[in-house]
Design a protein around this motif. Structure first.
Motif, PDB file in Angstrom:
ATOM      1  N   VAL A   1       0.844  -1.202   0.000  1.00  0.00           N
ATOM      2  CA  VAL A   1       0.000   0.000   0.000  1.00  0.00           C
ATOM      3  C   VAL A   1       0.878   1.250   0.000  1.00  0.00           C
ATOM      4  CG1 VAL A   1      -1.938   1.167   1.116  1.00  0.00           C
ATOM      5  CG2 VAL A   1      -1.570  -1.248   1.551  1.00  0.00           C
ATOM      6  N   ARG A   2       0.475   2.238  -0.772  1.00  0.00           N
ATOM      7  CA  ARG A   2       1.165   3.533  -0.796  1.00  0.00           C
ATOM      8  C   ARG A   2       0.701   4.376   0.381  1.00  0.00           C
ATOM      9  NH1 ARG A   2       3.433   6.845  -1.297  1.00  0.00           N
ATOM     10  NH2 ARG A   2       2.397   8.389  -2.610  1.00  0.00           N
ATOM     11  N   VAL A   3       1.673   4.949   1.117  1.00  0.00           N
ATOM     12  CA  VAL A   3       1.364   5.796   2.270  1.00  0.00           C
ATOM     13  C   VAL A   3       2.194   7.075   2.192  1.00  0.00           C
ATOM     14  CG1 VAL A   3       1.597   5.988   4.791  1.00  0.00           C
ATOM     15  CG2 VAL A   3       0.742   3.864   3.783  1.00  0.00           C
ATOM     16  N   ASP A   4       1.558   8.234   2.414  1.00  0.00           N
ATOM     17  CA  ASP A   4       2.278   9.506   2.535  1.00  0.00           C
ATOM     18  C   ASP A   4       2.251   9.925   3.989  1.00  0.00           C
ATOM     19  OD1 ASP A   4       2.755   9.676  -0.177  1.00  0.00           O
ATOM     20  OD2 ASP A   4       1.041  10.981  -0.588  1.00  0.00           O
ATOM     21  N   LEU A   5       3.414  10.262   4.517  1.00  0.00           N
ATOM     22  CA  LEU A   5       3.529  10.668   5.922  1.00  0.00           C
ATOM     23  C   LEU A   5       4.237  12.022   5.964  1.00  0.00           C
ATOM     24  CD1 LEU A   5       2.695   9.095   8.453  1.00  0.00           C
ATOM     25  CD2 LEU A   5       4.932   8.018   8.469  1.00  0.00           C
ATOM     26  N   VAL A   6       3.546  13.049   6.487  1.00  0.00           N
ATOM     27  CA  VAL A   6       4.084  14.410   6.492  1.00  0.00           C
ATOM     28  C   VAL A   6       4.252  14.867   7.935  1.00  0.00           C
ATOM     29  CG1 VAL A   6       3.778  16.743   5.583  1.00  0.00           C
ATOM     30  CG2 VAL A   6       2.692  14.816   4.431  1.00  0.00           C
ATOM     31  N   ALA A   7       5.402  15.478   8.240  1.00  0.00           N
ATOM     32  CA  ALA A   7       5.689  15.841   9.626  1.00  0.00           C
ATOM     33  C   ALA A   7       5.912  17.349   9.798  1.00  0.00           C
ATOM     34  CB  ALA A   7       6.906  15.060  10.121  1.00  0.00           C
ATOM     35  N   PRO A   8       4.850  18.140   9.858  1.00  0.00           N
ATOM     36  CA  PRO A   8       5.014  19.589  10.046  1.00  0.00           C
ATOM     37  C   PRO A   8       5.265  19.923  11.520  1.00  0.00           C
ATOM     38  CG  PRO A   8       2.681  19.054   9.943  1.00  0.00           C
ATOM     39  CD  PRO A   8       3.423  17.759   9.793  1.00  0.00           C
ATOM     40  N   PRO A   9       5.943  21.037  11.798  1.00  0.00           N
ATOM     41  CA  PRO A   9       6.017  21.506  13.182  1.00  0.00           C
ATOM     42  C   PRO A   9       4.622  21.945  13.627  1.00  0.00           C
ATOM     43  CG  PRO A   9       6.959  23.132  11.692  1.00  0.00           C
ATOM     44  CD  PRO A   9       6.623  21.937  10.871  1.00  0.00           C
ATOM     45  N   VAL A  10       4.347  21.857  14.926  1.00  0.00           N
ATOM     46  CA  VAL A  10       2.975  22.046  15.406  1.00  0.00           C
ATOM     47  C   VAL A  10       2.411  23.438  15.084  1.00  0.00           C
ATOM     48  CG1 VAL A  10       3.554  22.733  17.778  1.00  0.00           C
ATOM     49  CG2 VAL A  10       1.398  21.501  17.309  1.00  0.00           C
ATOM     50  N   ASP A  11       3.257  24.463  14.982  1.00  0.00           N
ATOM     51  CA  ASP A  11       2.728  25.806  14.673  1.00  0.00           C
ATOM     52  C   ASP A  11       2.292  25.940  13.204  1.00  0.00           C
ATOM     53  OD1 ASP A  11       5.287  25.879  13.564  1.00  0.00           O
ATOM     54  OD2 ASP A  11       5.533  28.023  13.945  1.00  0.00           O
ATOM     55  N   ARG A  12       2.628  24.971  12.362  1.00  0.00           N
ATOM     56  CA  ARG A  12       2.182  24.958  10.958  1.00  0.00           C
ATOM     57  C   ARG A  12       1.074  23.928  10.734  1.00  0.00           C
ATOM     58  NH1 ARG A  12       2.870  29.232   9.412  1.00  0.00           N
ATOM     59  NH2 ARG A  12       3.398  29.730  11.551  1.00  0.00           N
ATOM     60  N   TYR A  13       0.693  23.241  11.829  1.00  0.00           N
ATOM     61  CA  TYR A  13      -0.172  22.071  11.723  1.00  0.00           C
ATOM     62  C   TYR A  13      -1.503  22.350  11.016  1.00  0.00           C
ATOM     63  CZ  TYR A  13      -2.784  17.909  13.093  1.00  0.00           C
ATOM     64  OH  TYR A  13      -3.548  16.774  13.078  1.00  0.00           O
ATOM     65  N   ALA A  14      -2.191  23.445  11.388  1.00  0.00           N
ATOM     66  CA  ALA A  14      -3.503  23.751  10.803  1.00  0.00           C
ATOM     67  C   ALA A  14      -3.393  23.950   9.294  1.00  0.00           C
ATOM     68  CB  ALA A  14      -4.094  24.995  11.458  1.00  0.00           C
ATOM     69  N   PHE A  15      -2.343  24.638   8.853  1.00  0.00           N
ATOM     70  CA  PHE A  15      -2.153  24.884   7.414  1.00  0.00           C
ATOM     71  C   PHE A  15      -1.842  23.580   6.679  1.00  0.00           C
ATOM     72  CE2 PHE A  15      -1.067  28.886   9.552  1.00  0.00           C
ATOM     73  CZ  PHE A  15      -1.929  29.744   8.887  1.00  0.00           C
ATOM     74  N   ALA A  16      -1.013  22.755   7.321  1.00  0.00           N
ATOM     75  CA  ALA A  16      -0.657  21.471   6.713  1.00  0.00           C
ATOM     76  C   ALA A  16      -1.891  20.572   6.608  1.00  0.00           C
ATOM     77  CB  ALA A  16       0.432  20.788   7.534  1.00  0.00           C
ATOM     78  N   LEU A  17      -2.701  20.558   7.666  1.00  0.00           N
ATOM     79  CA  LEU A  17      -3.915  19.729   7.668  1.00  0.00           C
ATOM     80  C   LEU A  17      -4.875  20.181   6.567  1.00  0.00           C
ATOM     81  CD1 LEU A  17      -5.467  17.435   9.100  1.00  0.00           C
ATOM     82  CD2 LEU A  17      -6.480  19.165  10.603  1.00  0.00           C
ATOM     83  N   LEU A  18      -5.078  21.478   6.473  1.00  0.00           N
ATOM     84  CA  LEU A  18      -5.962  22.016   5.430  1.00  0.00           C
ATOM     85  C   LEU A  18      -5.416  21.682   4.035  1.00  0.00           C
ATOM     86  CD1 LEU A  18      -8.458  23.726   4.681  1.00  0.00           C
ATOM     87  CD2 LEU A  18      -7.024  25.770   4.837  1.00  0.00           C
ATOM     88  N   GLY A  19      -4.115  21.839   3.868  1.00  0.00           N
ATOM     89  CA  GLY A  19      -3.492  21.616   2.560  1.00  0.00           C
ATOM     90  C   GLY A  19      -3.467  20.160   2.131  1.00  0.00           C
ATOM     91  N   TRP A  20      -3.324  19.255   3.099  1.00  0.00           N
ATOM     92  CA  TRP A  20      -3.211  17.833   2.763  1.00  0.00           C
ATOM     93  C   TRP A  20      -4.558  17.110   2.773  1.00  0.00           C
ATOM     94  CZ3 TRP A  20       0.606  14.615   0.925  1.00  0.00           C
ATOM     95  CH2 TRP A  20       1.844  15.222   0.711  1.00  0.00           C
ATOM     96  N   THR A  21      -5.619  17.789   3.193  1.00  0.00           N
ATOM     97  CA  THR A  21      -6.936  17.134   3.191  1.00  0.00           C
ATOM     98  C   THR A  21      -7.544  17.146   1.789  1.00  0.00           C
ATOM     99  OG1 THR A  21      -7.318  17.598   5.525  1.00  0.00           O
ATOM    100  CG2 THR A  21      -9.268  17.194   4.198  1.00  0.00           C
ATOM    101  N   GLY A  22      -7.216  18.153   0.981  1.00  0.00           N
ATOM    102  CA  GLY A  22      -7.730  18.212  -0.390  1.00  0.00           C
ATOM    103  C   GLY A  22      -9.206  18.562  -0.421  1.00  0.00           C
ATOM    104  N   SER A  23      -9.939  18.270  -1.515  1.00  0.00           N
ATOM    105  CA  SER A  23      -9.360  17.696  -2.724  1.00  0.00           C
ATOM    106  C   SER A  23      -8.444  18.707  -3.428  1.00  0.00           C
ATOM    107  CB  SER A  23     -10.482  17.302  -3.693  1.00  0.00           C
ATOM    108  OG  SER A  23     -11.145  18.477  -4.152  1.00  0.00           O
ATOM    109  N   ARG A  24      -7.739  18.253  -4.422  1.00  0.00           N
ATOM    110  CA  ARG A  24      -6.862  19.147  -5.161  1.00  0.00           C
ATOM    111  C   ARG A  24      -7.618  20.364  -5.699  1.00  0.00           C
ATOM    112  NH1 ARG A  24      -1.674  17.042  -6.219  1.00  0.00           N
ATOM    113  NH2 ARG A  24      -1.686  14.926  -5.400  1.00  0.00           N
ATOM    114  N   GLN A  25      -8.808  20.111  -6.226  1.00  0.00           N
ATOM    115  CA  GLN A  25      -9.610  21.212  -6.773  1.00  0.00           C
ATOM    116  C   GLN A  25     -10.054  22.163  -5.668  1.00  0.00           C
ATOM    117  OE1 GLN A  25      -9.677  21.538 -10.014  1.00  0.00           O
ATOM    118  NE2 GLN A  25     -10.722  23.487  -9.801  1.00  0.00           N
TER     119      GLN A  25
END
Ligand code: ATP
Ligand code: MN
Ligand code: MN
Length: 373
Positions: A294-318
């Motif tokens: 299975v393909r898995v992507d694992l991203v490790a942002p620092p906690v102060d960037r967490y909300a932006f990373a979560l929003l950005g990685w939830t998608g969809s791309r569009q």
């Protein structure tokens, strides 16, 4: 005629972040075709038409019911002449001749096949096509082709990773990675993102964010998780990228580009035994080898960037594209996976949750399961 326009008065926005789009798509007969045309435009490097087809498909996905006649789409945004012509073909003949032409095109077929291999993008696919190659077998048999490590893994596990990942499999992976992360750091936080966070039943991979509640403590964690997965014998492939976050250069102009967080693109070995227990399924032992890749992507942002990373990685791309476009065009702000910048006030807007980011943008909060644009 009895063709009623149920959607014309719905005041549908041109921005996906001002629409609610669940996984329930009532217009799949149109959107599948439009997305295929978008992909073909992408292969032909026609950026404008590609975006136009993707936007049109996205608008149709948000509609509360199926479109039965052209009158029903009057007044909807993002539906251009090409899109309307395609929809008309489907409404009248039940099929699109335009897409059938594309599907029977040798180049389209080859590029679609080649880019279905993990690690192969449109550029590489085009190069192989121009060399006269048409099948995966021919690529593997061609002595002058140098595959990189990622592509070798892509070919090695091709059968498994081109098979959709189920929600049950995603949950099983979540438990495994969470247990591994907690074994290393008991207070580490693992969050499911991507399509499964949006409520999809199937995905092409499983996406996670990994962080620590205290700033800076995430350093080294991802590498230790990877080591531990390797020790457990479930790491089949790992491409690790170190963090290149530089707040002085943010937010970057090239949205859609890769972000700068530490991350890894993995292929993991998932035992089927776990799923059989979970679902009580009976398996013919002769039918499977007992595990899948299975393909898995694992991203490790620092906690102060967490909300932006979560929003950005939830998608969809569009949905992401339109959030950024909305921020830029309607608010004079610049949004990416790391930050939100107000260009008028010349300052970064802090956020500890996705709700904070929507609020800064003056948008009503859109739940993850409503972001399937
Ligand atoms: P699928 O079921 O096909 O996996 P998905 O929505 O989860 O659907 P992904 O390709 O896994 O699609 O991507 C999830 C989200 O993460 C996307 O919205 C995309 O914006 C973001 N993303 C994916 N890859 C990267 C990357 N390398 N850098 C930054 N963001 C990315
Ligand atoms: Mn995904
Ligand atoms: Mn992914």
């Amino acid at each position: 005629t009895e063709c009623s326009p149920p959607t014309a008065d719905a005041n549908v926005s041109q921005y996906a972040c001002l629409r609610r789009t669940t996984t329930e798509n009532h217009n799949k007969i149109f959107t599948d075709v439009l997305e295929e045309l978008a992909e073909n435009s992408e292969f032909n490097e026609s950026k404008g038409p590609c975006l136009a087809f993707r936007r049109a498909a996205s608008v149709l996905k948000s509609l509360p019911s199926a479109v039965h006649c052209l009158g029903a789409i009057q007044g909807l945004p993002c539906l251009g002449e090409h899109t309307k012509a395609v929809m008309e073909e489907i409404l009248i003949f039940g099929r699109s001749f335009k897409v059938e032409e594309v599907q029977s095109d040798e180049r389209y077929q080859a590029l679609k096949l080649f880019t279905s291999v993990f690690g192969v993008g449109p550029k590489t696919a085009e190069k192989w096509y121009r060399r006269g190659l048409r099948s995966l077998k021919e690529i593997l048999a061609e002595p002058n082709i140098q595959l990189n490590r990622m592509q070798r893994a892509g070919f090695l596990y091709y059968r498994d990773i081109s098979k959709a990942v189920s929600k049950t499999e995603a949950k099983a992976l979540r438990s495994i990675i969470e247990e591994t992360a907690h074994w290393i750091a008991p207070d580490s936080i693992l969050a499911l993102t991507g399509g499964f966070r949006r409520g999809k039943e199937y995905g092409h991979d499983v996406d996670f964010l990994l962080t620590m509640p205290e700033m800076g403590k995430e350093e080294g964690l991802l590498l230790r998780v990877i080591d531990r997965l390797r020790d457990q014998g479930i790491l089949l492939y790992c491409e690790h990228q170190g963090s290149t976050v530089d707040m002085s250069k943010l937010p970057s102009r090239r949205f859609e580009a890769m972000d700068h967080f530490e991350k890894c693109f993995l292929i993991l070995r998932l035992e089927e035994g776990q799923m059989e227990r979970d679902e009580g399924l009976q398996k013919d032992p002769g039918e499977s080898r007992g595990w899948r890749a299975v393909r898995v992507d694992l991203v490790a942002p620092p906690v102060d960037r967490y909300a932006f990373a979560l929003l950005g990685w939830t998608g969809s791309r569009q949905f992401e594209r339109d959030l950024r476009r909305f921020a830029r065009k309607e608010r004079g702000m610049c949004l990416d996976n790391h930050a939100l910048y107000d260009k008028t006030k010349k300052l970064f807007l802090p956020a500890t949750s996705e709700e904070d980011i929507f609020a800064h943008l003056g948008l009503e909060y859109v739940e993850p399961w409503q972001r399937n644009a």
